[in-house]
Design an enzyme around this catalytic site. Structure first.
Site, PDB file in Angstrom:
ATOM      1  N   TYR A   1       4.416  17.884   3.303  1.00 11.39           N
ATOM      2  CA  TYR A   1       4.037  16.846   2.349  1.00 11.39           C
ATOM      3  C   TYR A   1       5.050  16.728   1.210  1.00 11.39           C
ATOM      4  CZ  TYR A   1      -0.678  15.996   4.031  1.00 11.39           C
ATOM      5  OH  TYR A   1      -1.762  15.627   4.774  1.00 11.39           O
TER       6      TYR A   1
ATOM      7  N   ARG B   1       0.848  -1.201   0.000  1.00 13.71           N
ATOM      8  CA  ARG B   1       0.000   0.000   0.000  1.00 13.71           C
ATOM      9  C   ARG B   1       0.885   1.254   0.000  1.00 13.71           C
ATOM     10  NH1 ARG B   1      -0.398   4.572   2.385  1.00 13.71           N
ATOM     11  NH2 ARG B   1      -0.084   3.568   4.411  1.00 13.71           N
ATOM     12  N   ASP B   2       1.656   1.499   1.055  1.00 14.60           N
ATOM     13  CA  ASP B   2       2.567   2.652   1.053  1.00 14.60           C
ATOM     14  C   ASP B   2       3.600   2.467  -0.057  1.00 14.60           C
ATOM     15  OD1 ASP B   2       4.070   4.946   1.890  1.00 14.60           O
ATOM     16  OD2 ASP B   2       3.313   4.668   3.908  1.00 14.60           O
TER      17      ASP B   2
ATOM     18  N   HIS C   1       2.997   4.670  12.837  1.00  9.28           N
ATOM     19  CA  HIS C   1       3.383   4.533  11.426  1.00  9.28           C
ATOM     20  C   HIS C   1       4.483   5.555  11.150  1.00  9.28           C
ATOM     21  CE1 HIS C   1       2.490   4.102   6.979  1.00  9.28           C
ATOM     22  NE2 HIS C   1       2.948   5.350   6.972  1.00  9.28           N
TER      23      HIS C   1
ATOM     24  N   SER D   1       3.500  10.998   8.754  1.00  6.60           N
ATOM     25  CA  SER D   1       3.462  10.975   7.285  1.00  6.60           C
ATOM     26  C   SER D   1       4.685  11.614   6.657  1.00  6.60           C
ATOM     27  CB  SER D   1       2.225  11.714   6.772  1.00  6.60           C
ATOM     28  OG  SER D   1       1.100  11.380   7.524  1.00  6.60           O
TER      29      SER D   1
ATOM     30  N   HIS E   1       7.943   7.107   8.745  1.00  7.02           N
ATOM     31  CA  HIS E   1       8.740   7.175   7.512  1.00  7.02           C
ATOM     32  C   HIS E   1      10.181   7.466   7.905  1.00  7.02           C
ATOM     33  CE1 HIS E   1       5.853   6.740   4.200  1.00  7.02           C
ATOM     34  NE2 HIS E   1       4.978   7.144   5.100  1.00  7.02           N
TER      35      HIS E   1
ATOM     36  N   HIS F   1       3.136   3.857  -3.739  1.00  2.20           N
ATOM     37  CA  HIS F   1       3.703   5.159  -4.152  1.00  2.20           C
ATOM     38  C   HIS F   1       5.066   4.963  -4.819  1.00  2.20           C
ATOM     39  CE1 HIS F   1       0.767   7.655  -2.110  1.00  2.20           C
ATOM     40  NE2 HIS F   1       0.980   7.049  -0.955  1.00  2.20           N
TER      41      HIS F   1
END
Lengths: 338, 338
Positions: A289, A17-18, A198, A171, A200, A21
Site C-alpha cells: 500500500y 474518483r481514483d 483496474h 491496487s 495502476h 487521491h
C-alpha cells in the site's frame, strides 16, 4: 489481439474518483461539471465520482473532501446525456445509507470494494444495490496479494451475492503481464459474470496489462484520462483508446475528444503530473500500500535500513492496511540481520 | 518470459542523448558529470552522450547545444570507472571527423543511425568505427514505417558494413507489442549480429514493448532514467530494471541506486515531466515525426481540418523528415473531402 468476449468492452473513467487521491480530494463542483460534460460528450460509458476511498471516505483518516461527494455526484449526473455515473463503496468506510443517497441522486452503478480475501463483507451492499436496480459490481483490491485460487474463490463469493462483474484490482500497480493473464483467465473459467480489470501504472505497465486483460476476456475496464489517479496513475484512457483503435477496436468513445479533454480540461486541474517516481515504483516493486511509504521511511531512518527493503519484506508478508505496526518490527529485524 | 538469448542483455542509458531533446540541449558539464558518476556507480553498461540529433547536431536547424558535446563526452568519460561512453551519429549531420574526435576522447561505442530505408549511408561510418576499434552498431530509425522484409534487408546491409548489432528504433513511439515481436523475430532469423531495441513511450507501451523485444532475443536495450527523452520519453530505466528483477533477471545494475539517481539527480534537471500528452500521443497514434506537429497545426488552422487527421494521413503516406511540404497538400485534400 482483439477482445475475445462477445460482450462489448465498457470503460469506467476513474479520474473523478481514483484521481481524487491525486488532488487531495479537492475537486470543485465546477471541475466535476466540466470534466463530466466533456466525458459525456466523448461517449464515455461510465464515470465514477466518489471520494478516493469511496463513499464516506471524507474523514480525517482518509482526507477531507473540499466538497461533499453527494454534491459532486449530483453535479455529474446533471451533465450526463449518455454516460452513467458510478460510485465506489468500501464496506466499513461507506454505508448502505450513503449508497441509497447516491442512487437517489442518479448513480446507476456501484463497485463494492474489499480486500482480495474479504469478499464476504461485500454481501449486504451488493444485495442492496441490486434491489435498488443499480448495476452492482465487485472489486477485489490488492488482487496480487492472494494466490490465484483464493482470488477465484473470493470472486465466486461476490458473484453469489449478486455481483454482475468482478474486478481484478491491481491496487499497488505491481502485477506483471503474465500475472494479469493468469488471474483474468482463471476468473474467466470460474465465474459466469463479467470480469473487470483496474490497473495502476507504478511499473509503467498499466496500458499493456489492460490490453492483456481485454485479450483474456475482461470487459469492464478502468482507466483515467491523463493518468489522473493515485500513485503513478491508472491506465491512461486516451492511450488505451488509441491503441485499441489502432487494433481496429472501436468502443464508441471519441479518441480526439478524449485527447482534447485530457489536454485542455484535466491537465490544468492536476496538482502534479503522475509519473513513475521513487515512491510509486517502490510500491509497484514491493506490492504494498502507498500508505506504508511514509511509515517505512521513518522506520528506515530509525533503524538504519533502506526503507525499500522494509517495503519488499512487507510485500512478502502480505501486509495489509491496518498492519502498520508490522513496519517497525520488520525494520528492527532487518537491522539485526545486517 | 525471460531473455531467450545466451548473450547477456546490456542497457544503453540514453538520458544524456535522447534526453538532450527534452532539455533543449542545455545540459551543463556539471550535470553530465553528476549523472554519469551516479550511473557508473550503479553499474550502467553504456551511457550515451551526444546532442539529441547525434554528433554535430548542435546547429540552428536542430537546436544549439549550451555546451560543446565534445566537452560533455570528455566529462562523462572522466567519471566512468566501469560504464562505457557511447555516442550517436546520424550520417549527414555528424561526420567521420567528429566520430574520430569522440573516440579520441574515450567514447567506446557508436550507434550509426539512418532512416529505416537508408542503411546504405551508414557504411562508411560503421567501417571507420570498426577500424578505430570501437563497438559499431546500426540504428534503423522509424522502424515502423517500412515493411518487415525491408527492415530485414536494411539490417542485413548494416551487418555487412560491420555493425555488431542492429536496432529496431521506434522513433515515433508507435509500434504495438505484436509489431515489436514481429520485427525483432524477423531480424533474429535473418542476421547473426545482436538485435537492439529503442522505444518511445508515446502510447504508454515502452516498457512492455521492451520486455517483448528482450523475450524475442534483443540484447541491446535503450532506456532513459526518469523517462528523460524526446516525446513521452523512452523506456524508463528504473521501471524496466524493477520488472526484470521481479522476473529474476539480474543485469548487474543496482535498482535502488538507479531509483535514487532518478529522484535526486535527474528529476531536478528536467524542464518538464515527460508524459503522454496530446502531441506525443498524436505522434504515436499516427506514426510520424514530432517535427510535423507544429506544421500540421498550422496547416489545420489554415484549411479548417483537425491537425490529427493530417498527421494520420502523413503516417499512411510514410512521410519522412524533409517532406514537410506534403503537409499543406494533405491539409488541402482533407479540406476538399469534407
Amino acid at each position: 489481439m482483439i477482445p475475445t468476449s462477445t460482450v462489448p468492452v465498457r470503460i469506467t473513467e476513474v479520474c473523478l474518483r481514483d484521481g481524487s487521491h491525486a488532488v487531495a480530494h479537492q475537486f470543485t463542483v465546477e471541475q466535476v461539471r466540466e470534466v463530466t460534460r466533456a466525458l459525456d460528450d466523448a461517449g464515455m460509458h461510465y464515470i465514477e465520482v466518489s471520494h478516493g476511498d469511496g463513499l464516506g471516505g471524507s474523514t480525517l483518516q482518509y482526507g477531507r473532501s473540499l466538497v461533499d461527494e453527494m454534491k459532486l455526484i449530483e453535479a455529474a449526473v446533471e451533465q450526463c446525456k449518455q454516460s452513467k455515473v458510478a460510485v465506489l463503496l468500501i464496506p466499513g468506510i461507506g454505508t448502505v445509507h450513503e449508497l441509497k443517497q447516491a442512487h437517489s441522486l442518479g448513480a446507476k452503478l456501484v463497485r463494492v470494494a474489499t480486500h482480495v480475501t474479504e469478499a464476504d463483507v461485500s454481501a449486504q451492499h451488493l444485495q442492496v444495490a441490486r434491489e435498488l436496480g443499480m448495476e452492482a459490481l465487485g472489486f477485489l483490491m490488492m488482487a496480487h496479494s492472494a494466490p490465484v485460487d483464493v482470488l477465484v474463490e473470493q470472486a465466486k463469493l461476490m458473484e453469489s451475492y449478486g455481483a454482475q462483474a468482478v474486478y481484478v484490482t491491481d491496487s499497488a500497480g505491481t502485477l506483471l503481464p503474465e500475472q494479469v493473464q493468469e488471474r483474468v483467465r482463471a476468473l474467466r473459467n470460474a465465474v459466469s459474470c463479467e470480469i473487470g480489470f483496474h490497473a495502476h501504472n507504478n511499473l509503467s505497465l498499466a496500458v499493456a496489462n489492460t490490453l492483456i486483460a481485454i485479450q483474456e476476456g475482461a470487459t469492464r475496464i478502468d482507466s483515467s484520462v491523463r493518468c489522473l489517479g493515485a500513485g503513478s496513475g491508472n491506465t491512461q484512457t486516451e492511450a488505451l483508446l488509441a491503441v485499441l483503435e489502432r487494433r481496429g477496436v472501436d468502443l464508441g468513445i471519441d479518441l480526439f475528444k478524449m485527447m482534447d479533454l485530457a489536454e485542455d480540461i484535466v491537465a490544468p486541474i492536476m496538482h502534479r503530473v503522475p509519473e513513475v517516481n521513487k515512491g510509486s515504483l517502490a510500491m509497484g516493486f514491493a506490492g504494498v500500500y502507498s500508505s506504508f511509504l511514509l511509515h517505512a521511511e521513518r522506520a528506515g531512518k530509525r533503524f538504519g535500513v533502506d526503507p525499500r527493503n522494509i517495503l519488499i519484506e512487507l510485500g512478502r508478508r502480505k501486509a495489509v492496511g491496518g498492519q502498520e505496526d508490522m513496519i517497525v518490527d520488520v525494520a528492527a529485524e532487518l537491522a539485526k540481520q545486517k
